[in-house]
Design a protein around this motif. Structure first.
Motif, PDB file in Angstrom:
ATOM      1  N   SER A 239       0.830   5.492   7.248  1.00  0.00           N
ATOM      2  CA  SER A 239      -0.357   5.421   8.110  1.00  0.00           C
ATOM      3  C   SER A 239       0.010   4.876   9.474  1.00  0.00           C
ATOM      4  CB  SER A 239      -1.416   4.509   7.496  1.00  0.00           C
ATOM      5  OG  SER A 239      -1.698   4.905   6.185  1.00  0.00           O
ATOM      6  N   PRO A 243       7.518   6.222   7.167  1.00  0.00           N
ATOM      7  CA  PRO A 243       7.372   5.599   5.847  1.00  0.00           C
ATOM      8  C   PRO A 243       8.575   4.731   5.472  1.00  0.00           C
ATOM      9  CG  PRO A 243       6.873   7.942   5.749  1.00  0.00           C
ATOM     10  CD  PRO A 243       7.446   7.686   7.100  1.00  0.00           C
ATOM     11  N   VAL A 358      -9.561   1.603  -4.168  1.00  0.00           N
ATOM     12  CA  VAL A 358      -8.327   1.168  -3.517  1.00  0.00           C
ATOM     13  C   VAL A 358      -7.932   2.107  -2.397  1.00  0.00           C
ATOM     14  CG1 VAL A 358      -6.836   2.487  -5.103  1.00  0.00           C
ATOM     15  CG2 VAL A 358      -5.886   0.553  -3.856  1.00  0.00           C
ATOM     16  N   ILE A 484     -11.413  -7.791   3.894  1.00  0.00           N
ATOM     17  CA  ILE A 484     -10.362  -7.137   4.672  1.00  0.00           C
ATOM     18  C   ILE A 484     -11.029  -6.451   5.854  1.00  0.00           C
ATOM     19  CG2 ILE A 484      -8.446  -5.479   4.608  1.00  0.00           C
ATOM     20  CD1 ILE A 484      -8.176  -7.822   2.559  1.00  0.00           C
TER      21      ILE A 484
HETATM   22  P1  ATP Z   1       2.454   2.571   6.089  1.00  0.00           P
HETATM   23  O1  ATP Z   1       2.813   1.211   5.588  1.00  0.00           O
HETATM   24  O2  ATP Z   1       3.580   3.561   5.970  1.00  0.00           O
HETATM   25  O3  ATP Z   1       1.813   2.587   7.428  1.00  0.00           O
HETATM   26  P2  ATP Z   1       0.168   2.452   4.321  1.00  0.00           P
HETATM   27  O4  ATP Z   1       0.114   1.016   4.714  1.00  0.00           O
HETATM   28  O5  ATP Z   1      -1.098   3.248   4.424  1.00  0.00           O
HETATM   29  O6  ATP Z   1       1.339   3.213   5.109  1.00  0.00           O
HETATM   30  P3  ATP Z   1       0.109   1.981   1.476  1.00  0.00           P
HETATM   31  O7  ATP Z   1       1.032   0.955   0.973  1.00  0.00           O
HETATM   32  O8  ATP Z   1      -0.170   3.173   0.618  1.00  0.00           O
HETATM   33  O9  ATP Z   1       0.684   2.570   2.816  1.00  0.00           O
HETATM   34  O10 ATP Z   1      -1.287   1.326   1.826  1.00  0.00           O
HETATM   35  C1  ATP Z   1      -1.511  -0.077   1.908  1.00  0.00           C
HETATM   36  C2  ATP Z   1      -2.574  -0.368   2.946  1.00  0.00           C
HETATM   37  O11 ATP Z   1      -3.829   0.268   2.585  1.00  0.00           O
HETATM   38  C3  ATP Z   1      -2.934  -1.818   3.088  1.00  0.00           C
HETATM   39  O12 ATP Z   1      -2.013  -2.512   3.887  1.00  0.00           O
HETATM   40  C4  ATP Z   1      -4.330  -1.747   3.705  1.00  0.00           C
HETATM   41  O13 ATP Z   1      -4.271  -1.516   5.103  1.00  0.00           O
HETATM   42  C5  ATP Z   1      -4.929  -0.538   3.023  1.00  0.00           C
HETATM   43  N1  ATP Z   1      -5.746  -0.929   1.853  1.00  0.00           N
HETATM   44  C6  ATP Z   1      -5.423  -0.752   0.567  1.00  0.00           C
HETATM   45  N2  ATP Z   1      -6.420  -1.169  -0.250  1.00  0.00           N
HETATM   46  C7  ATP Z   1      -7.393  -1.652   0.543  1.00  0.00           C
HETATM   47  C8  ATP Z   1      -8.692  -2.247   0.302  1.00  0.00           C
HETATM   48  N3  ATP Z   1      -9.177  -2.402  -0.913  1.00  0.00           N
HETATM   49  N4  ATP Z   1      -9.414  -2.627   1.383  1.00  0.00           N
HETATM   50  C9  ATP Z   1      -8.933  -2.458   2.634  1.00  0.00           C
HETATM   51  N5  ATP Z   1      -7.737  -1.909   2.921  1.00  0.00           N
HETATM   52  C10 ATP Z   1      -6.967  -1.495   1.891  1.00  0.00           C
END
Ligand code: ATP
Ligand code: MG
Length: 617
Positions: A239, A243, A358, A484
């Motif tokens: 995001s 990655p 999630v 959050i």
């Molecule tokens: P990258 O780290 O490559 O930018 P990403 O952070 O989207 O990608 P993931 O590990 O799949 O990769 O996602 C974790 C992130 O998703 C968290 O750091 C947060 O920003 C968001 N997230 C996950 N669950 C929740 C939740 N319940 N409420 C708010 N944000 C959430």
């Protein structure tokens, strides 16, 4: 329960380690901490094979009980007992060994949502190979990058995948990826027949998996691993940028998967647990495979989309199989909400006991709909905050122990030391907002970034020495609950007011016909930053003025967006998360420097959004 574990953390963790079946039980819990190079180990002298916790012990105790139910999008159903699942895993493990895979080798798994996707992960674990699961919908480029990074010796792919009415040419894409990859680590490609289509096979490299499985023995002695041996490498969603390939280990990760699955959802062996995540994301690893299976819970897997061939398909799956716990993402919840309540009201959904969310902030609106209409007001909604890096759920209203509240992740699970730090690293005490950090290690944390421990230290431990920095921001409410508020990069500073994008989005979501939206900050001459909102609104729904008024009412005049763009869709990662970094660039008219688009589910959406912004909204 919140912090009872802290009084004697070492005892708590040693007790938790007993969740697993060990060949040699560990005698110590944590060693190392977040200072210096952040080398942490857990249960380091323990030896085990994770599949004995997930399969053998249940197959011995309840061989005929149901371990896994799979439903295909064509309605075909497969039910596997613990004995069946163990046999399938052993066959696949033997096939991998026969194909030359050894302990410590990486194996890339590139499969659709069929039973074999789970079987292949466990088969790798059985022989101590390190799986790296790659999303079936990645482009050849996306696959090639990850193959070059993880250097697997073998790839398991499928001829094709079904996705609604579409056919995804998986083998062809993998061939393309392998020819683009600059490395040459891959010696063998095993091809699973899913649709039975004829696909080109490269002599000397490619082999049909079916015949190998048919000829394989149904028993396979497990490789015995050290607790700190790697179990898998998994890439983040991308995001915020390129990655990261996080490394999770055999002992600590498994303890955390089991503990969090039980505590967050109140789950046991009587449940039918459905986590809708693809196995190529961390949610699929921990809550389709390792957590529920370790706990002896029946896992439900469904091959298809929520609304194919007709809206309501997911609700039918719940009714048909008596799903008790349903764990999905805000993006899916918003899509199903947009279909209207008639679809839902025609279904019973009586078996449901707990709901989970999630991946992104869920927002009050989607939360309330999920609670009232899907859970009929009687199922707690467990909003779970965590990351690929954390291995399992970190902050969530543990079912039955913590009262949920709409849009709020609530309290850290036992063992999690969540703190809020301000920009200078000073803890925010009591009510207030800050950068969400973890002050101490937990068993499920990733140990490193594959191939780059320096990047691991720089990304997570350099900002606040001695702390793991999550990259997310949160607010602690008066009663200690954590809300959050979005990624730290997404907090917008308007005339000195710090505004979390999640708050703005929550207000906009109340608008008539709003399906989803994203708020971002853009540079502003007077205010420092201004807000811009992108919204997907159903025909006849709220317009720009109405949405601005909602923000003024909910937050204040100072937070009213400079512009609200009504768009057909939002850019999303393949795991369904909104990619706000692209929207920031588009709104700031920096369209020449959009950066890496390879993690997007639909790169064409970007062009459509640019057209709206350039057309003036
Ligand atoms: P990258 O780290 O490559 O930018 P990403 O952070 O989207 O990608 P993931 O590990 O799949 O990769 O996602 C974790 C992130 O998703 C968290 O750091 C947060 O920003 C968001 N997230 C996950 N669950 C929740 C939740 N319940 N409420 C708010 N944000 C959430
Ligand atoms: Mg991240």
């Amino acid at each position: 329960m919140a912090s009872a574990w802290k009084a004697d953390a070492a005892t708590f963790w040693m007790q938790q380690s007993a969740r697993l079946l060990w060949r040699e039980a560990p005698t110590q819990a944590q060693a190392g901490d977040f200072t210096g190079t952040a080398h942490v180990t857990w249960f380091a002298d323990g030896r085990l094979n994770p599949t004995e916790s997930c399969l053998d012990r249940h197959a011995a105790a309840r061989p005929d009980a149901c371990a896994l139910i799979w439903e295909g999008q064509d309605g075909r159903t497969i039910r596997l007992s613990w004995a069946d699942l163990l046999q399938r895993v052993c066959r696949m493990a033997n096939a991998l060994r026969e194909a030359g895979v050894a302990k410590g080798d990486r194996v890339a798994l590139h499969l659709p949502a069929v039973v074999e996707s789970v079987v292949a992960m466990l088969a790798c674990a059985r022989i101590g190979a390190v799986h790296m699961v790659l999303f079936g919908g990645f482009s050849a480029e996306g696959l090639a990058d990850r193959l070059d990074d993880g250097t697997p010796v073998l790839v398991v792919t499928a001829d094709e995948a079904r996705r609604g009415a579409k056919i995804i040419p998986m083998k062809r894409t993998m061939d393309d990826a392998l020819s683009r990859a600059t490395g040459d680590s891959v010696r063998t490609v095993l091809v699973l027949a899913v649709t039975g289509a004829d696909v080109p096979m490269t002599a000397g490299r490619d082999r049909a998996l079916g015949p190998l499985l048919d000829g394989a023995d149904t028993a396979c002695a497990p490789a015995i691993l050290a607790a700190e041996d790697p179990l898998f490498v998994l890439y983040t969603s991308g995001s915020t940028g390129k990655p990261k390939g996080l490394v999770h280990v055999a002992g600590g990760y498994m303890v955390w998967a089991s503990l969090t699955h039980e505590v967050a959802f109140g789950c046991g062996s009587e449940d039918v647990f459905w986590c809708t995540a693809d196995t190529s994301w961390i949610t699929g690893h921990t809550y389709v495979v390792y957590g529920p299976l370790a706990n002896g819970t029946t896992v439900l897997m469904y091959e298809g989309l929520p609304s194919w061939p007709t809206p309501g398909r997911w609700w039918d799956v719940i009714d048909r199989h008596g799903v008790t716990v349903f764990y999905t993402s805000p993006t899916a919840i918003r899509a199903m909400k947009a279909e209207g309540n008639d679809i839902l009201e025609a279904r019973g959904l009586d078996s449901l006991r707990v709901l989970g969310s999630v991946g992104e902030p869920i927002g009050e609106d989607a939360w309330t709909w999920f609670h009232d209409h899907v859970g009929k007001g009687r199922c707690p909604v467990v909003d779970t905050w965590w990351q690929t890096e954390t291995g399992g759920i970190m902050i969530a209203p543990a079912a039955g122990a913590v009262a949920p509240r709409p849009g709020v992740a609530t309290r850290p699970l036992p063992g999690v030391e969540a703190v809020l730090l301000d920009a200078a690293g000073v803890p925010v005490v009591g009510e207030g907002e800050g950068n969400l950090c973890l002050a101490a290690s937990w068993p499920g944390q990733a140990r490193t970034i594959w191939g780059s421990h320096d990047r691991f230290v720089a990304t997570y431990f350099a900002t606040y020495p001695g702390h793991y920095f999550t990259g997310d921001a949160a607010r602690r409410e008066a009663d200690g609950y954590f809300r959050i508020t979005g990624r730290v990069d997404d907090v917008v500073n308007v005339s000195g007011h710090r505004i979390g994008t999640a708050e703005i989005e929550s207000a906009v979501m109340r608008g008539e016909g709003v399906v989803e939206c994203a708020a971002i900050g853009v540079p502003h001459g007077l205010k420092g930053e201004g807000l811009v909102v992108f919204a997907v609104v159903q025909p006849g729904g709220a317009g720009e003025a109405a949405l601005k008024a909602l923000v003024a009412d909910a937050i204040g005049r100072y937070a009213v967006p400079e512009a609200v763009y009504l768009v057909a869709d939002l850019p999303k990662t393949r795991s369904g998360k909104i990619v706000r970094r692209l929207l920031r660039k588009i709104a700031a008219r920096e369209i020449d420097a959009l950066g890496d688009l390879s993690t997007l589910a639909d790169p064409d959406a970007v062009g459509r959004i640019i057209a709206v912004v350039q057309g003036g909204g």
